[in-house]
Write an enzyme that holds these catalytic residues in place. Structure first.
Site, short mmCIF file in Angstrom:
data_model
loop_
_atom_site.label_atom_id
_atom_site.label_comp_id
_atom_site.label_asym_id
_atom_site.label_seq_id
_atom_site.Cartn_x
_atom_site.Cartn_y
_atom_site.Cartn_z
N TYR A 238 0.83 -0.99 -0.17
CA TYR A 238 0.03 0.08 0.11
C TYR A 238 0.85 1.36 -0.08
O TYR A 238 1.63 1.52 0.89
CB TYR A 238 -1.00 -0.17 1.08
CG TYR A 238 -2.07 0.79 1.11
CD1 TYR A 238 -2.39 1.49 -0.06
CD2 TYR A 238 -3.16 0.85 2.06
CE1 TYR A 238 -3.45 2.38 -0.11
CE2 TYR A 238 -4.09 1.63 2.07
CZ TYR A 238 -4.52 2.54 0.94
OH TYR A 238 -5.56 3.35 0.83
N TYR B 87 -0.39 7.00 3.87
CA TYR B 87 0.41 6.02 4.50
C TYR B 87 1.67 5.92 3.95
O TYR B 87 2.01 6.62 3.09
CB TYR B 87 -0.53 4.85 4.47
CG TYR B 87 -1.89 4.74 4.93
CD1 TYR B 87 -2.26 5.08 6.26
CD2 TYR B 87 -2.93 4.17 3.93
CE1 TYR B 87 -3.41 5.25 6.55
CE2 TYR B 87 -4.33 4.59 4.53
CZ TYR B 87 -4.58 5.03 5.91
OH TYR B 87 -5.80 5.22 6.08
N ARG C 138 -0.93 -0.58 -4.66
CA ARG C 138 -2.06 0.28 -4.37
C ARG C 138 -1.29 1.55 -4.37
O ARG C 138 -0.70 1.69 -3.40
CB ARG C 138 -2.93 -0.11 -3.45
CG ARG C 138 -4.25 0.75 -3.35
CD ARG C 138 -5.16 0.13 -2.25
NE ARG C 138 -6.48 0.35 -3.18
CZ ARG C 138 -7.62 0.61 -2.42
NH1 ARG C 138 -7.58 0.58 -1.03
NH2 ARG C 138 -8.97 0.84 -3.13
#
Ligand code: ADP
Ligand code: SF4
Length: 694
Positions: A175, A180, A228
């Site tokens: 991710y 993040y 992602r």
């Protein structure tokens, strides 16, 4: 029915590394509010999506380590081997229906506060993630990661990937989006490192590259490895040799992952409410990715139309049609397309109640699909209902969201249903509200249900039929539901939400008056302590009519609750565009026909603003006169052969449309199954001892 040949392409299998997705319907990772504490809730929820035809069904964020701890927001975890069993339950349930299971492994970096684990958050350069600190009141600044920290995070990802494979997942994520950790490394504003991980784009990409490469090394022979990534901010950053830094980053990693899952940067744009973001709004940001990689690309856009989906594939934008909200509103969307029943799709309305339930920290809720999240707890299914338990005839008075849902579910169960509304249209409040700025697609709540009801032989629909209690006593229906909606009051509230009486007289209006066609004299003050969408939307609508509009609220922001639905930043923008002056922390004290007195909620300091009209969007109360009149004749129910009378929707407790639909559904599920409406299967505690605490 047969599939429309134009839609066939959506059912072509596609390889993702070593695994093959059976079709192009890819339920991308999304928040569901389900944690390790409710593995059965989670498994049943995901199994339903797989049963409905989604070829890939993904988890939401799964933390790789206690240093990625988003509490109190719900998240899943794979911190040690004890966590494998609950994930295996989901994988088995997904596989039973022939779909692939994907897991979004996640390290939150500086965007989590580690409130439970109390580990100092990780970041490339000590820069806090703005939204986390502004929006969620985090106060700890993140640590600056050392090389050893970087190695640790990569090793936690690899260990979690191995556990994911053991649990049965077919696709494992890295991710690098939405603030993040991986994403923080990509952005120069957050990554100010001077070592091999900072500076040039090549260096900033290194951490993500290592995460992908080492995950591949660990599980890549059996699992597809997906990246992602958010591209919105990167696409806005200039690059010397590429069209943007997004182009540069994707080129550098081009064929490293087996799948690109591409998205926007922040929840309000990525999961944009339909008020402000149209279907397919991601395309201008992500449209280039397929030109830079040979690997398959999945992306979202609140796609509900099969023609739009086909066009995304044919135009070379996406290979797989990502769905989060469309899969929540209708888990059976793929199968409906497959069997030529696209007209039966329960289309997402883009209201974002689903994301609000994550912010609330509870399992997912949906306006359109009242069964979501209740597959295990209540045994509800989006397409299948238990058959009727009697020959009772069901009368529903009021064809708003509550009445329509009650009628549809009762009719599907096989009851004979009569639905009557005094208006000459279906949809209740939706008739007015869907004509307000940005709310057009909410009409899908009405359209889906009316379309279905019109096909059913066991349903009688009556418009223009105002029913009195005498009418109801004479109609020989055993079950009666009163769904007559709510009425906006003119009550005012104090800072402690103690009623202060009401403001009445000429020039004072409620949303019901506007719906009935009242023409307001400007300037207008919209006084909003409902704090959801309607006050803001009405302020916009009145400004669009050419009136000078002010907006006041006791809250700290306009439409304060819309922070839960990702709308709030755009609400303020929309008001600003219309020159609506916003007065927050303000209580309406008085109105004399030409001026309003507002008092600061904390200091009582007063100021006056000019207004010829005041619109109060505050307390909505049940429109329950009919119910009360009927109940006053309860002694006659025996002769009238009435077995039960229920209040549903706003007539019971005024709320958002999601509450009304749920209330209608719950009523219909509860017919001859009296426990059902308040029944909650025990939420099991963790299947295994809790993971080791750090
Ligand atoms: P909810 O959101 O709870 O469904 P709405 O306000 O959207 O509530 O819808 C209530 C509906 O009930 C409206 O369409 C209104 O016309 C209808 N209604 C109210 N009173 C009566 C009545 N006595 N007979 C028939 N229909 C009624
Ligand atoms: Fe769509 Fe609203 Fe349901 Fe979310 S809650 S899936 S936005 S209809």
């Amino acid at each position: 029915m047969a599939i429309n040949p134009n839609h066939k392409i959506l059912f072509d299998p596609i390889s993702i590394g070593p695994v093959t997705a059976p079709n192009r319907f890819y339920q991308v990772p999304h928040a569901s509010g389900m944690t390790e504490a409710n593995p059965r809730v989670r498994a049943a929820f995901r199994a339903t999506k797989a049963e409905g035809g989604w070829g890939v069904v993904s988890t939401g964020a799964v933390s790789t380590h206690p240093s990625s701890d988003d509490s109190p927001l719900p998240f899943a975890r794979l911190w040690d081997d004890n966590d494998i069993a609950s994930h295996a339950m989901s994988c088995d349930a997904i596989h039973e229906h022939g779909a692939l299971a994907a897991i979004e492994l996640w390290h939150g970096g500086a965007a989590v506060m580690n409130r439970s684990s109390r580990i100092a958050p990780y970041s490339p350069s000590g820069v806090p993630w703005a939204a986390t600190h502004v929006g969620f009141m985090g106060q700890q600044r993140p640590r600056i990661m050392t090389q050893a920290d970087i190695n640790d995070v990569i090793s936690w990802q690899v260990a979690a990937a191995k556990r994911a494979q053991q649990a049965g997942y077919d696709i494992v994520y890295i991710y690098a989006g939405m603030g993040y950790l991986g994403y923080e490394f990509l952005l120069e504003d957050y990554n100010k490192r001077t070592d091999d991980y900072g500076g040039s784009v090549e260096n900033r990409v290194r951490f993500v590259r290592q995460l992908i490469e080492q995950t591949k090394q660990a599980v890549g022979d059996k699992c597809g490895v997906a990246l992602r990534i958010s591209l919105e901010e990167l696409r806005a950053k200039p690059s010397e040799n590429f069209a943007s830094q997004a182009h540069h980053v994707v080129s550098l990693l081009s064929d490293v992952p087996d799948l690109w899952d591409v998205k926007m940067d922040s929840s309000p744009t990525d999961c944009g409410a339909s008020r402000f973001r149209a279907e397919g709004a991601h395309e201008p940001i992500i449209d280039f990715v397929k030109q830079v990689t040979d690997k398959p690309v999945v992306g979202v856009g609140r796609f509900t139309s099969p023609d739009t989906m086909v066009s995304q594939i044919k135009r070379g934008i996406l290979d797989l049609i990502g769905g989060a909200r469309p899969s929540i509103a209708d888990p059976f969307l793929p199968n409906k397309i497959k069997f030529g029943r696209s007209d039966e799709i329960r289309e997402c309305i883009g209201c974002n109640i689903c994301i609000a339930s994550w912010h609330d920290g509870v399992p997912i809720r949906c306006t359109q699909n009242p069964t979501i999240g209740e597959e295990w707890r209540k045994g509800w299914h989006p397409e299948k209902v238990p058959s009727s338990g009697s020959e009772d005839r069901v009368l529903i008075v009021g064809g708003g969201p509550a009445g329509l849902e009650a009628a549809l579910t009762a009719a599907k169960r096989g009851y004979h249903v009569t639905l009557a509304d005094k208006a000459d249209y279906w949809g209740g409040r939706l008739e007015f509200e869907t004509k307000l700025p940005g709310l057009n697609s909410w009409g899908r709540v009405r359209d889906y249900r009316v379309h279905a009801l019109k096909q059913m032989a066991n349903v009688d629909l009556y418009l223009g039929s105002e029913l009195s209690y005498q009418d109801i006593l004479g109609l020989e229906h055993q079950r009666v539901a009163i769904a007559t909606g709510g009425i906006w009051s003119k009550a005012l509230y104090s800072s402690l939400e103690i009623p202060l009486g009401s403001l009445d007289g000429p020039g004072v209006y409620t949303p019901d008056d506007i719906a009935a066609g009242a023409v307001l004299e400007g300037p207008v003050l919209v006084y909003d302590f409902d704090n959801y969408y309607l006050g803001g939307v009405l302020a916009e609508a009145l400004a669009d009519r050419g009136l000078e509009v002010s907006y006041a609220t006791p809250a700290g922001h306009a439409s304060a609750w819309t922070i839960m639905t990702n709308e709030q930043p755009f609400v303020h923008q929309a008001m600003d565009e219309r020159d609506i002056s916003v007065h927050t922390q303000s209580l309406l004290q008085d109105f004399d026909g030409s001026n309003c007195t507002l008092a600061n909620i904390f200091t009582n300091k007063e100021h006056s603003i000019e207004a010829k009209s005041v619109l109060i969007v505050g307390l909505k109360l049940p429109n329950d006169d009919l119910y009360q009149q009927l109940m006053a004749r309860a002694d006659d129910f025996g002769d009238a052969r009435i077995k039960s009378v229920s209040q549903i929707g706003d007539c019971l407790a005024a709320g958002a449309i999601v509450h009304a639909v749920y209330s209608g559904h719950s009523f219909a599920q509860g017919l001859d199954n009296e426990d059902q409406s308040n029944y909650l299967r025990d939420i099991p505690v963790a299947l295994h001892p809790p993971s080791r605490a750090f």
